[in-house]
Design a protein around this motif. Sequence first.
Motif, PDB file in Angstrom:
ATOM      1  N   ASN A 139       0.837  -1.198   0.000  1.00 51.89           N
ATOM      2  CA  ASN A 139       0.000   0.000   0.000  1.00 51.89           C
ATOM      3  C   ASN A 139       0.873   1.249   0.000  1.00 51.89           C
ATOM      4  O   ASN A 139       1.879   1.297   0.697  1.00 51.89           O
ATOM      5  N   ILE A 140       0.469   2.239  -0.781  1.00 48.52           N
ATOM      6  CA  ILE A 140       1.218   3.496  -0.818  1.00 48.52           C
ATOM      7  C   ILE A 140       0.264   4.688  -0.809  1.00 48.52           C
ATOM      8  O   ILE A 140      -0.918   4.556  -1.108  1.00 48.52           O
ATOM      9  N   SER A 141       0.807   5.840  -0.455  1.00 53.21           N
ATOM     10  CA  SER A 141       0.079   7.101  -0.585  1.00 53.21           C
ATOM     11  C   SER A 141       1.075   8.152  -1.066  1.00 53.21           C
ATOM     12  O   SER A 141       2.259   8.087  -0.747  1.00 53.21           O
ATOM     13  N   THR A 142       0.576   9.101  -1.825  1.00 55.67           N
ATOM     14  CA  THR A 142       1.454  10.137  -2.364  1.00 55.67           C
ATOM     15  C   THR A 142       1.641  11.294  -1.392  1.00 55.67           C
ATOM     16  O   THR A 142       2.551  12.087  -1.561  1.00 55.67           O
ATOM     17  N   ARG A 143       0.758  11.370  -0.369  1.00 55.55           N
ATOM     18  CA  ARG A 143       0.888  12.433   0.637  1.00 55.55           C
ATOM     19  C   ARG A 143       0.744  11.852   2.022  1.00 55.55           C
ATOM     20  O   ARG A 143      -0.040  10.924   2.241  1.00 55.55           O
ATOM     21  N   LYS A 144       1.476  12.416   2.974  1.00 58.19           N
ATOM     22  CA  LYS A 144       1.375  11.982   4.368  1.00 58.19           C
ATOM     23  C   LYS A 144      -0.002  12.342   4.902  1.00 58.19           C
ATOM     24  O   LYS A 144      -0.602  13.315   4.478  1.00 58.19           O
ATOM     25  N   GLU A 147      16.899   1.241  -2.165  1.00 53.43           N
ATOM     26  CA  GLU A 147      17.852   1.180  -1.063  1.00 53.43           C
ATOM     27  C   GLU A 147      17.973   2.536  -0.371  1.00 53.43           C
ATOM     28  O   GLU A 147      18.065   3.568  -1.024  1.00 53.43           O
ATOM     29  N   ASN A 148      17.941   2.507   0.955  1.00 56.79           N
ATOM     30  CA  ASN A 148      18.047   3.714   1.790  1.00 56.79           C
ATOM     31  C   ASN A 148      16.997   4.777   1.474  1.00 56.79           C
ATOM     32  O   ASN A 148      17.222   5.961   1.701  1.00 56.79           O
ATOM     33  N   PHE A 149      15.840   4.366   0.956  1.00 56.14           N
ATOM     34  CA  PHE A 149      14.762   5.315   0.677  1.00 56.14           C
ATOM     35  C   PHE A 149      13.401   4.773   1.114  1.00 56.14           C
ATOM     36  O   PHE A 149      12.649   5.443   1.808  1.00 56.14           O
ATOM     37  N   GLY A 150      13.063   3.587   0.664  1.00 61.74           N
ATOM     38  CA  GLY A 150      11.728   3.043   0.918  1.00 61.74           C
ATOM     39  C   GLY A 150      11.059   2.725  -0.395  1.00 61.74           C
ATOM     40  O   GLY A 150      11.708   2.301  -1.357  1.00 61.74           O
ATOM     41  N   ILE A 151       9.759   2.963  -0.468  1.00 68.59           N
ATOM     42  CA  ILE A 151       8.988   2.620  -1.664  1.00 68.59           C
ATOM     43  C   ILE A 151       8.920   3.808  -2.603  1.00 68.59           C
ATOM     44  O   ILE A 151       8.533   4.911  -2.202  1.00 68.59           O
ATOM     45  N   GLU A 152       9.274   3.562  -3.849  1.00 65.23           N
ATOM     46  CA  GLU A 152       9.196   4.594  -4.880  1.00 65.23           C
ATOM     47  C   GLU A 152       7.757   5.100  -4.974  1.00 65.23           C
ATOM     48  O   GLU A 152       6.817   4.310  -5.069  1.00 65.23           O
ATOM     49  N   GLY A 153       7.575   6.419  -4.865  1.00 63.28           N
ATOM     50  CA  GLY A 153       6.249   7.010  -4.980  1.00 63.28           C
ATOM     51  C   GLY A 153       5.472   7.110  -3.687  1.00 63.28           C
ATOM     52  O   GLY A 153       4.368   7.648  -3.671  1.00 63.28           O
ATOM     53  N   ASP A 154       6.034   6.602  -2.573  1.00 66.91           N
ATOM     54  CA  ASP A 154       5.328   6.686  -1.298  1.00 66.91           C
ATOM     55  C   ASP A 154       5.793   7.917  -0.517  1.00 66.91           C
ATOM     56  O   ASP A 154       6.992   8.225  -0.473  1.00 66.91           O
ATOM     57  N   ALA A 155       4.842   8.598   0.093  1.00 69.04           N
ATOM     58  CA  ALA A 155       5.134   9.850   0.806  1.00 69.04           C
ATOM     59  C   ALA A 155       6.096   9.677   1.984  1.00 69.04           C
ATOM     60  O   ALA A 155       6.746  10.628   2.386  1.00 69.04           O
ATOM     61  N   HIS A 156       6.191   8.474   2.530  1.00 68.30           N
ATOM     62  CA  HIS A 156       7.041   8.264   3.697  1.00 68.30           C
ATOM     63  C   HIS A 156       8.459   7.830   3.345  1.00 68.30           C
ATOM     64  O   HIS A 156       9.272   7.603   4.230  1.00 68.30           O
ATOM     65  N   GLY A 157       8.756   7.716   2.052  1.00 71.46           N
ATOM     66  CA  GLY A 157      10.107   7.368   1.638  1.00 71.46           C
ATOM     67  C   GLY A 157      11.074   8.488   1.981  1.00 71.46           C
ATOM     68  O   GLY A 157      10.694   9.648   2.083  1.00 71.46           O
ATOM     69  N   GLY A 158      12.337   8.127   2.190  1.00 76.19           N
ATOM     70  CA  GLY A 158      13.348   9.127   2.492  1.00 76.19           C
ATOM     71  C   GLY A 158      14.493   8.509   3.264  1.00 76.19           C
ATOM     72  O   GLY A 158      14.451   7.338   3.630  1.00 76.19           O
ATOM     73  N   ASP A 159      15.514   9.292   3.512  1.00 74.48           N
ATOM     74  CA  ASP A 159      16.698   8.808   4.215  1.00 74.48           C
ATOM     75  C   ASP A 159      16.479   8.937   5.715  1.00 74.48           C
ATOM     76  O   ASP A 159      16.968   9.861   6.361  1.00 74.48           O
TER      77      ASP A 159
END
Length: 145
Positions: free
Chosen positions: A8-13, A27-39
């Motif tokens: 499951n993904i969302s584009t905004r928190k 790697e070191n980000f999360g899911i491409e296109g998910d608002a919670h991705g990041g370092d």
Amino acid sequence: MAKVVAINISTRKGEKKVPVEKAVFLENFGIEGDAHGGDWHRQVSLLAQESADKIRQAGLPHIKEGDFAENITTEGISLNQLPIGTKLKIGETLQEVTQIGKECHQHCAIYHQVGDCVMPKEGIFTKVIKGGIVYPGDTIEVVED
């Protein structure tokens, strides 16, 4: 055997997550296109189907995957029993458990309807060590060092 029930993904928190047919984990980000991705240490959130079932049985049978804002809905693994640092092979990816549960600053709609929410106590967070693609139905394996 433990497996992925949904991704499951969302584009905004702050939004409910919606199921997708597959996800690219970076790697070191999360899911491409998910608002919670990041370092940071909470790149991917996981919640067991069994945990969500508790809320369904408490009076909200319409709860579905992603309603707790989890990225991966699992089945057959006691997520909240995994020690921090545990490595999980999920599909093509390798992920490391970084946090068990979370502080719930604002009670969500589910909490207000049922008086409880499972994500703060039973959800976990991981960091992506090795990227790849994950599909619903993929297996989840604990990797021994």
